[in-house]
Each structure stands twice: as structure tokens, then as C-alpha cells.
Enzyme design. Structure first.
Site, PDB file in Angstrom:
ATOM      1  N   GLY A 115      -8.746  -9.276  -7.455  1.00 32.57           N
ATOM      2  CA  GLY A 115      -7.392  -9.707  -7.113  1.00 32.57           C
ATOM      3  C   GLY A 115      -7.401 -11.148  -6.652  1.00 32.57           C
TER       4      GLY A 115
ATOM      5  CB  THR B 127     -10.987  -9.583   0.230  1.00 29.14           C
ATOM      6  OG1 THR B 127     -10.021  -8.630   0.715  1.00 29.14           O
ATOM      7  CG2 THR B 127     -12.022  -9.754   1.298  1.00 29.14           C
ATOM      8  CB  ILE B 128      -5.441 -10.939   0.833  1.00 27.91           C
ATOM      9  CG1 ILE B 128      -5.167  -9.628   0.107  1.00 27.91           C
ATOM     10  CG2 ILE B 128      -5.224 -12.107  -0.093  1.00 27.91           C
ATOM     11  CD1 ILE B 128      -3.682  -9.446  -0.167  1.00 27.91           C
ATOM     12  CG  ASP B 129      -7.206  -5.923   1.317  1.00 29.19           C
ATOM     13  OD1 ASP B 129      -6.023  -6.074   1.626  1.00 29.19           O
ATOM     14  OD2 ASP B 129      -7.569  -5.381   0.254  1.00 29.19           O
TER      15      ASP B 129
ATOM     16  N   GLY C  35      -3.473  -3.129   2.149  1.00 29.83           N
ATOM     17  CA  GLY C  35      -4.555  -2.600   2.968  1.00 29.83           C
ATOM     18  C   GLY C  35      -4.758  -1.126   2.680  1.00 29.83           C
ATOM     19  NE  ARG C  36      -5.824  -0.562  -2.926  1.00 32.15           N
ATOM     20  CZ  ARG C  36      -6.564  -0.923  -3.963  1.00 32.15           C
ATOM     21  NH1 ARG C  36      -7.129  -0.001  -4.721  1.00 32.15           N
ATOM     22  NH2 ARG C  36      -6.754  -2.189  -4.239  1.00 32.15           N
TER      23      ARG C  36
ATOM     24  NE  ARG D 178      19.304  -0.179   4.489  1.00 34.26           N
ATOM     25  CZ  ARG D 178      20.010   0.854   4.947  1.00 34.26           C
ATOM     26  NH1 ARG D 178      19.398   1.884   5.504  1.00 34.26           N
ATOM     27  NH2 ARG D 178      21.324   0.856   4.857  1.00 34.26           N
TER      28      ARG D 178
ATOM     29  CG  HIS E   1       1.265  -7.753  -6.176  1.00 35.56           C
ATOM     30  ND1 HIS E   1       0.027  -8.038  -6.693  1.00 35.56           N
ATOM     31  CD2 HIS E   1       1.399  -6.411  -6.256  1.00 35.56           C
ATOM     32  CE1 HIS E   1      -0.546  -6.935  -7.100  1.00 35.56           C
ATOM     33  NE2 HIS E   1       0.271  -5.919  -6.853  1.00 35.56           N
TER      34      HIS E   1
ATOM     35  CG  LEU F 145       1.566  -9.336   1.763  1.00 34.97           C
ATOM     36  CD1 LEU F 145       0.833  -8.286   2.571  1.00 34.97           C
ATOM     37  CD2 LEU F 145       2.423 -10.186   2.677  1.00 34.97           C
TER      38      LEU F 145
END
Lengths: 342, 342, 342, 342
Positions: free
Chosen positions: A10, A125-127, A170-171, A266, A272, A274
Site C-alpha cells: 500500500g 506503513t501508515i499503520d 488498522g486491521r 453518524r 483511503h 489517510l
């Protein structure tokens, strides 16, 4: 020396910073030549290249994504993948590879290194779930975008006395949610690291609403209610055969609608958003320093390593360190967050 | 316990994060009561207070500056200052102080601690020049604002083939310029740590212009040309008797106009823009964690300490560590920057 | 004179600008007193008030949402609603109302005016679908947020050669999509005004992808494929009994996945992000001028009117003009957009 | 037909939008070919060209400045300038010109048109001081940047109880200051249209400070104190022989320091920041629509005209209308601003 550069997995803000820094220092200081491989490991496997010199990288620092393109192609999992890379390198007279990517990409790099291919890595990694480095570039930008979104959603929530649920990436690791929740004054933050108690969450939200606040909830896409039937993890496969969890935010909304029927809610799924757009200054600097460190490692023959942030310094650590174990959020950080939540 | 909180010195984004976190955790976890002192040390000296509880701090995390106000009043340098603080604390039944500030403020805190007053600190400076901590909150925001400005100025520079000079804060330490220069792809970055060679700077800029680029220069307000007559340091005293350097950017412009008469230049002095407005996510988190750490130190009786960032953790270190020596930019960081400049 | 102020319907950036301007000019120039009614028409019906003077409005211009709260309560559709308003006004000695809102709110205002209640309006809708005014405040902010999001999504789309679908608000009128699509260089923009031809859309996207671009699609939540089974309009009722269309973006994704199976797609639903946060300068000014115009109308006894933007001027027009007919996107504007799409 | 395109005068956000839209519609709809002239009128005079087709303009909408470069070269004021343009057009077989610029550039276009050269214009100025159009692109971006800066400066002003003076562009017309002052809640806004009374300004600022607010002043670079010795207009010539006013903000600071010695002040000169960087959505749309209108005028043989915003429509008006008279701020708009100031 001729160096091949690729970006895999990614995309995230800061990839171009690494590429630019490696090319500038590699060219000026070491006299290296560079070849860009397109679309991750697909590039060296299929011999897809693009020129890479000062004029190409001159203005890419503020540009999001990666000018080299990316993919999730994995040469280790396909027959003849590694040989194809070796052949491409020989044909193009490439001496070493700079592989910029996350766990998968660096896992491949580790394997190639074990097969005698000269490779150096830069973690991305953005994570922020890679071990062996304090933070990865892309993460700061992702958190900043999420916090900006929460700031906006907070005012509309307050005007309508609604609970606003914000789902972030964030899985398996909740770093983005942790930092977003803390920086956005979220009342509740839910991470994949701990199944959440739906009753407890509803009680906190009710308490917040009762004192006249509009509850703000930040939830990781991988957060799951304890004992739930996990219906929200309507796991789907995307075009790349990658599992996509869907619906942590909506699952929570269903729970709240049931338990707090008088409270309007809401959900906003940032997804994406992010990983897009210009990197923050922080990520531009971390990406740049990673690129400088990686190209220096190549010059010094320090292969099988990757750039890692340790405190204020960027150093090279063995590639294997990064890909062993997922870095998840510690209990101490979760406790810290609780003190400013609710 | 009753805790007095104050913010001193130049304001910066993130101060309210510290106040909020300390009050929330202090109230909920330790049952503390809080009193806000207004305008730095002037508050406890003159007994200027303001209420400080959950309802006051609930929404201040995204707010720039400090809700408590600030000043440069120094009780150690005035007669009876320390006694006045002691008297105010006794009168208001305040057990301990949380002092948030830079070198001056923490220097006072160190002195008060030596005099038996219970005090804990949280370090703050947009300049990032405090020892004993990796980074101070406010710095990330300042750099981000400066980089956004540089991104804007780069396009107008390019359209007109002009050299754009951007002056940023930093009288004695060049951290803001270092990070801004690196994150904004500046061609030249000039710091207070090293006098610059005017001929060398002009030559670099000429080279950049010749290859069709619009030169971008980032300069600290404290950067000085070697052997120059330092005319740009038109030092002035501001209303607080504080020395204000003026004109590092303009001095460089005069030099360039002389040495490169065909090149148009424009100077932008960012000044106080860098210390204003909503904090970045990074600074909100660092400020929040600093406030949590500081209030925990109070609860644990760990006085004479301040919150410090070490890698990924915020820990308490002795106050004296922070105020001993200015943290300036190392030669290694300057070398790093050079590899992506020019 | 005593004036009651209320904000109704969906909140949007700029509401506080109207409130502030009306209070400042009303107080200083006309000597009016103000009373804030909370939560739209619910306020005057139930007598829910909040103080409203200079000190309250001093700092609210940059604040998103509405400090008065909002609701969709409609006194005309409930028994005794209008009488309750009349009674509250009598009890609190309120001479006139300033009602800030969209079609519903202004429809009520029109009715009240016909019943002899002194009322003046200010139009608000992020959707920009009110007749009688060139643009409504809130719209510019919504478009800016959507364009910023598209800018971010474009880089990640390009890195992965994906089609990015961005769903924006707009159930019946496509103004937000029109302006977002034009300002974000979208390749395809789909509005509620015209059912789209799924084959044609797929063909355009295929063409864009073939020339190496990452297709960007902006779609209104109310856009529907021609001849489709409209499965995407999984109309749901929200907590207020309001119909919520869901899934225009996802419906398009399903279509594309079927027609272009080799092209990966990602959907982002911006939703309530568009109505949150600090207003743009444009909306702060339009809101401020609307508030000034409205309060002047009250002073001049010009009731039954609302503030409307006409070219560069804000003027008062009859309330009835605004609520007659929805302002949808003209064919000319759609044609214009096509010239920069594809 | 072959069309030459140029951008002249000070650059501003939105220029690339015009270029892109003209090229896309011109190519696709009319089958035009385009040639880019570099650096304003210097391009056609000296025959400096650059390719201009879909691939060049595809991604330039979000890019600030102008990809064609700019200059203040004026062919009318130099010998043989017009003949040189005619010769270049003949040699390159260019049928018509699209000239994008402000008063000077459009003045040249008007002259060329009178000499039989086919030319169409698009108006541009961040100052918004061109007659014949409601607003010019670039202006909205400039105001937005200035307001963002004021928002930031307001928090640091409040923390230190300082008066913040923000100087914005506008030598002869105060539009940027007017809109910035209104959108930023400035307490005082000073324009070139009216000499200001120093005593009155000081009195207002003192009043604001007394009620505990940090005074915010927005001042045009061309604003002058009545009866003052105008020492602040230290008029200098820049490298292009253009008069540069310097010091409206500093002049006001000197006045305030004298009249209100107890009030600390800080001046920020935003200068070229206002003309840089990515355009707002508003300016991208106005620029795009201007480009579409201009290229349509070429196709229709409607030469000697320029694109003008009138209400919600972009129409072509005679070039001469734009360049006759400077559009300054009306007394009505100044009065309006006063009602929300002080």
C-alpha cells in the site's frame, strides 16, 4: 554501482521522500546510477523500468504516493519470481536493490538477501505496526488527516447532539486509532488489540451525552465487540485477493442504535483518505533520512539491513528484525489514553 | 491535593494539551483540585487565578496558545518573588505547582524546587533547543507551518524565476530551519550554529538558478554571515526588554543582490506565525502525554522533575538536566541536510 | 426591540457568522437585545433559550456548526406549534425572529410571516439548492473539503492504478459534485440531475485508465444509473424520520467491477465531513454579510424577507422566493464540466 | 487554428486552471493546437515557446503559479515590441493569442487588438482591483491564506495580551484587507482607500485591549496614516523597476508604540505568501470557467474580449472595460466592515 529502486505494498506519504534522498545522495556523494522499477516487485520480475535521476526526483518531496507505482506482487510466492529478479538485475547490470515497503515487501527483501542478492530496505506503513523502528513514515500524515477530520466532525456532532463515529485504518494494530483518539479528544477509542465491551462503550457514550457533549468515537477497522457475532467483519477479497474488513464503524452504530435508541449517530469511514496526499513535515523528514541512511548502507556494503528510527536517530538494523513480529499497541499506551477519554 | 498550574515564556501550540491532560487525569485518578495561575510566574506572585476543572479544559485540545496566558516575569530576578509565590501557595492552600515553559520557566522551577517548593515541570519551546528531551511540543507545529509556507512560496518563485528567502525563528539553535529546509526541499539552509560563507551561498544559488530552478533559502533569524559586519543583527529590545534580532533574511537579500544582481529575490519573515494556531496531531499527543506524566509525578511525589520524550516514551527526568545547556544542531544533522540541498 | 435567533435543519459552516454579525450590529447600531433559541424551532416552541450578546459571539466566527444547536422540528407540522411560538415570544417579550436555515426552516418562517409574526430569514444549505440567492454559505466550505479529499485520493489512486470514487452530499441537486468535480480534475462527475449511462461511464473510465491515468469519479449521493434497479438507493430512515440515501458510490463500484473487472476501485464516502469544521473565508464573509443584511431588515421593518447574494451584493428578497423551487444544476453548467472531464 | 498562450504580471493561484481548461476544450471541441509562450510578453517577443497539449496540462489544476512563467515585460513600452510579436506569430503560424494577466497584461492585449492582432484575455489579480468582473481568481486564495494566518496569530496574541498587526498585499485597492479583516474578526482594518486617523485607531485598540481581548489589526500595504509624514512608504524599486512600498505594518507599530506604550505589538508581513501555492476550489473553478469562456470566444471570433464573472456566470466583455479604471472598495463595504469591527 547501479541501484534499482522499488516501492511495494500500500502506498503512503513519504515514499517519494525516500526515493529522492537516496537518488540525490547516491548520485552526488557515491556516483551511483539509479534505475526505477515500476509497481513493486512486479518491476524487477518483469523488467519494467523508468529513469531515475536528479531531474526526476527534484520536485517530488511534497508529492503523495509513489512516482514508481506499487503492487502487492510477491516474487517469493510465485514460481521463478526470484530467478526473474536475478535475471533482470543481470541484464540491466544492477548491483543492488533499494526496496521500500511494509512487512510483505521487506519479507521479500529478507528472502532475497538470504539468496545472495544485495538489498537494502526502508520501512513504510501508515499503520506503524513494523517492529524495529519507533515510527514509520506515512503514519504521522495518516493521523493528522484523521484528526483534521475529527475536528470537523466534532462541530457538526455538537450542533445536532449526535454521536459521531470515525472509522480509521488498522486491521491488526490500532496505532492510528490510538493517536487519532488522543489528538482529537475522542471520548471512546476502540482498537483491534482488545475486543470491546459493547455495554461499557454504550454506557460511556450515554454519560458523555448526558453532560451535553456530542460523543466522538474513533474505531479501528479491525476493532471487534467482545462476544459479538462479528457480523461486521464482512470480510471481502479485493481485486488483489487481499482481505478487506468492512464495517467496524457500522457495526458499532448498530450496537449504539440498539442500546441508545434516542441518540442519533453518524459514521464516517476515512479509509483511503489517510494514505493520500502530501506528507506532513514529519514524514518528509523521516522519509528523507531513511533514504539517506539506506543509500549509505549500500555504499558501505551493509546489505540485509533497513533504515530504522531510534529516538532522534535513523540507523540501519537487520531486515529480519522488522518482519518478525507485528508491533501492536501496548497496555500502557491504552491506559494512558483512557485517562483523557470518557 | 491542590495543584497550581501556570504557563510561562513564549506561547506555543500544545500548552493547552498539557493543561487538559493534567487536569483530567489529576481529577479523575487522583482526586486533585486545580487552580489556574494567569500569565506565567506573575500569577503565583500576584495571586492571579482562574478556575481550572473538567468543564474548563474539555474543549481546549485543538486551541492554540495557552488559556492561562503567559508572561516573561521571573520571580528569581525580582526581589521577594519567591516569597510571594510561597505566600500565595499558602493562602490558596496549594500543595504543588505544575510549571509549563521553556528554559527560563524551568530554571525558575528548578530554583523553587531547591527552595523546598513542590514543583514539577513540562518543557515547551517551539525552538526544540531544550536538552534532556528528544523533541518539545510546539516544534512540530512550527515546522509544519513553515513548510506549508515554503510550499506556497516555491510556486510563486518558480513562476517568476526568483530566489525566495524564508526567515524562521531560531536565535541560538537552528532546529526549525533544519527541519523546514529538509522538508521543504530548500536549496540552502542557514543556521545559527555555523556562520555562513556568503560567497559559497551565492555560488550555490547561482548554480540552482542556472539549471532553471527557483532557489529556495531557509534561514534562521540567528544566522550570520562569516566575517560580516553583522549589520543585520539590528538588535532591538521589545516591550519586555527582550533582545529581538531583526533582519537575517534581509541581510542575506542584500548580500545576494550585490553578488547576483540579475537574480530577483523576495524575503518572507514568518515570525510569530510559527507559534500560533491549532497544534499538529504530533504536538497534541506529546503535550497530552507530557501532562499525564507530570501529574503522575506529582501524585507519586516525584518533584523537581519534568516530562521528557525519550524515543517513544515520555518519562520524568530531573529539571536540572533541561536547563543546563542549550541543545543545538549537531554537525551530523547538518551534513545530512547538505546531501539533499543545493 | 428584542430579537430571538435560531438555526434550523442540517448545520453548516457559516451559521455562527450570521449570528455574530446580527448581534454585533444589532446591539451597537440599533440597541437591540438578543435571545438565543436552542435547537431550531424546538427553541421557541418549548421556550429553550440561551444568552446572546457581544461576549457570547466575540470568538465564534471561525467555529463550525452553530452555537445555538439545531433540529428538524417543524412547528407547522405539529399541532399548536405556531401558537406555542407566539406564546413564547409574548412571554419573553420578543418582537421579532431571525431564522437561519434551509428550505424547511425558511418555509416555516414564510408561514409564520403570513400569520403576522415578525420574522426575517438567512438562507443556509451546503447543497446550494436554494433559489433566490447566487450561493449559500456552507457550500464553499463543503466543496473545499471535498476537493482537498480528492487531491489526497488522487495520489494514492495513481500509485496503485486504481479508480477512486468519491461520494459527496447532494440528494436532489448536484452542486457540490459539480464544483468538486471541476475543481478536482475529476474524469467523471455524476449528478442527481441526470441519470447516468453505466456503459458510457465505464467506457470513459477505461479510456482514462488506458492512457495511464488513475480515474477519479465524483458522485452525488443522489446520482442514479439510468435503467438501473436502483438497488443502491437503499433508502433508510434516520433517527429524525428523514430519508437517507445510501450507497451511490458503492452502486457505481459494483457496476465498474462488473464492466471493468481488471480495474481495482476504491470508494470514499465523505458524508458529514463536508458540513463540519471552520468555514472558509468565503463562507465567513457571506455569513457575516447575511447577518448584517438580516438585522438591518429587522431594524427597517422589512419582515418576510431573507438575505440573498446577488452578484457582489447581499440584498433582502421575499422569503417566498427561496422556498418555491429547488435550484438544480443547469444543462449549461453540466456541458461546461464535460469540457474539462474525461 | 493555432493559439499562443501566455501569462503576464505577478503570478497567482488559478493561472494553470485557465491554461488547462483552454487547452482541453480547445483541443477536444475545436481541434485547436496550442503553443505556450514563456515568461509573459517576453515569450512572443523573443519567440520563447514550450509545448502545450493535454499531456502537459493534465495535472496542473492544483499547482500554484504558472507553468508558463511570467514577467513584467511590456511590448508596448519597448521599441519594436509589437512588431516582434507579429513576426513571432507569423513564423510559428499562430492565429490568435490568449493573454492571461492583470491590468498591464490586458492593457497590452487591448493595444494589440487595436493593431489587428487576434487576442482574447482572461483577467487575473490577487488584488481583485480589475473593473468589469465581480471577482478575479487568485483573490479567494489570497484571502484564505491571510485568514488562516490571522487565525494562528490570534491565539498567540491572546496568550500574550499583544496586539497583532498583519500586513497584506494591496497597494491601491484594499480588497484583500477588507475580506481578510471581515473573515478574521479583525478589530481594525485599514485600507488604501482611506487615510486612517492614528488617534482613532489607537483609541479602538486601547478599548479592545481593555476588555481583555488581544487586538487584531489587518492593514493593506498601501494604507497610510492621515497627515502622517508617510515615512513608512519607504518606496523602493525592485529588480524590475517596480515600486515596492514597504512598511505599512511597521509604521502602524511605531504609531501604536508611541500612543500605547504599555501594549506590546507584533507585526507579520504576509507578502508573497498570499500569491503562492495551490488554489482554493473557488479559484480553480473561476480559473477553469474563465479558460473555457476565453477559448470559446476565440472559436467564435469574439476577439478583443475577456472572461468576466457576473453573478454566477462567466461571460465575455470588451477588454477595454477591464483596464479603464481601478476597482476600489466602496464606502458601503467599508461601512459594513465597521459593524463587525472594534
Amino acid at each position: 554501482m547501479r541501484i534499482g529502486v522499488l516501492t511495494g505494498g500500500g502506498d503512503c506519504p513519504g515514499l517519494n521522500a525516500v526515493i529522492r534522498a537516496a537518488v540525490l545522495k547516491g548520485t552526488d556523494t557515491y556516483g551511483f546510477e539509479f534505475v526505477g522499477f515500476r509497481d513493486g516487485w512486479k518491476g524487477p520480475i518483469e523488467g519494467l523500468t523508468t529513469p531515475l535521476d536528479r531531474s526526476v526526483v527534484e520536485h517530488i518531496l511534497p508529492v503523495g504516493g509513489t512516482i514508481l507505482g506499487s503492487s502487492r506482487t510477491n516474487p517469493v510466492k510465485m514460481e521463478g519470481g526470484v530467478d526473474a529478479i536475478r535475471a533482470t538485475m543481470a541484464r540491466l547490470e544492477i548491483d543492488a536493490l533499494l526496496a521500500i515497503g511494509g512487512e510483505d515487501t521487506l519479507g521479500v527483501a529478507t528472502h532475497l538477501h538470504s539468496q545472495g542478492i544485495k538489498v537494502v530496505g526502508a520501512p513504510k506503513t501508515i499503520d506503524n505496526d513494523l517492529s524495529a523502528t519507533d515510527y514509520t513514515f506515512g503514519f504521522d500524515t495518516a493521523v493528522q488527516i484523521a484528526v483534521d477530520a475529527c475536528d470537523r466532525l466534532a462541530t457538526t456532532g455538537a450542533s445536532h447532539h449526535r454521536a459521531m463515529i470515525v472509522e480509521v485504518m488498522g486491521r491488526h494494530a490500532g496505532w492510528i486509532a490510538l493517536h487519532t483518539g488522543m489528538a482529537a479528544s475522542a471520548h471512546v477509542t476502540l482498537l483491534p488489540e482488545q475486543e470491546y465491551d459493547a455495554d461499557e462503550v454504550a454506557a460511556t457514550i450515554a454519560k458523555v451525552a448526558e453532560r451535553g457533549e456530542a460523543p466522538l468515537v474513533v474505531i479501528s477497522e479491525g476493532a471487534i465487540a467482545a462476544g459479538g457475532d462479528v457480523t461486521h467483519t464482512g470480510a471481502e477479497l479485493d481485486a488483489f485477493g487481499h482481505v478487506q474488513l468492512k464495517g467496524a464503524g457500522e457495526a458499532l452504530e448498530r450496537i449504539l442504535n440498539e442500546k441508545l435508541p434516542d441518540l442519533a449517530t453518524r459514521v464516517t469511514v476515512l479509509g483511503h483518505l489517510l494514505r493520500g496526499g502530501t506528507p506532513t513535515a514529519y514524514d518528509r523528514i523521516l522519509g528523507t533520512r531513511s533514504g539517506l541512511s539506506a543509500v549509505t548502507a549500500i555504499a558501505e556494503g551493509n546489505f540485509g539491513t533497513m533504515a530504522a528510527l531510534r529516538g532522534t536517530e535513523v540507523v540501519q538494523v537487520p531486515l529480519a528484525e522488522a518482519t518478525g513480529e507485528l508491533k501492536t499497541v501496548s497496555q500502557a499506551r491504552i491506559d494512558e489514553l483512557k485517562h483523557v477519554s470518557g
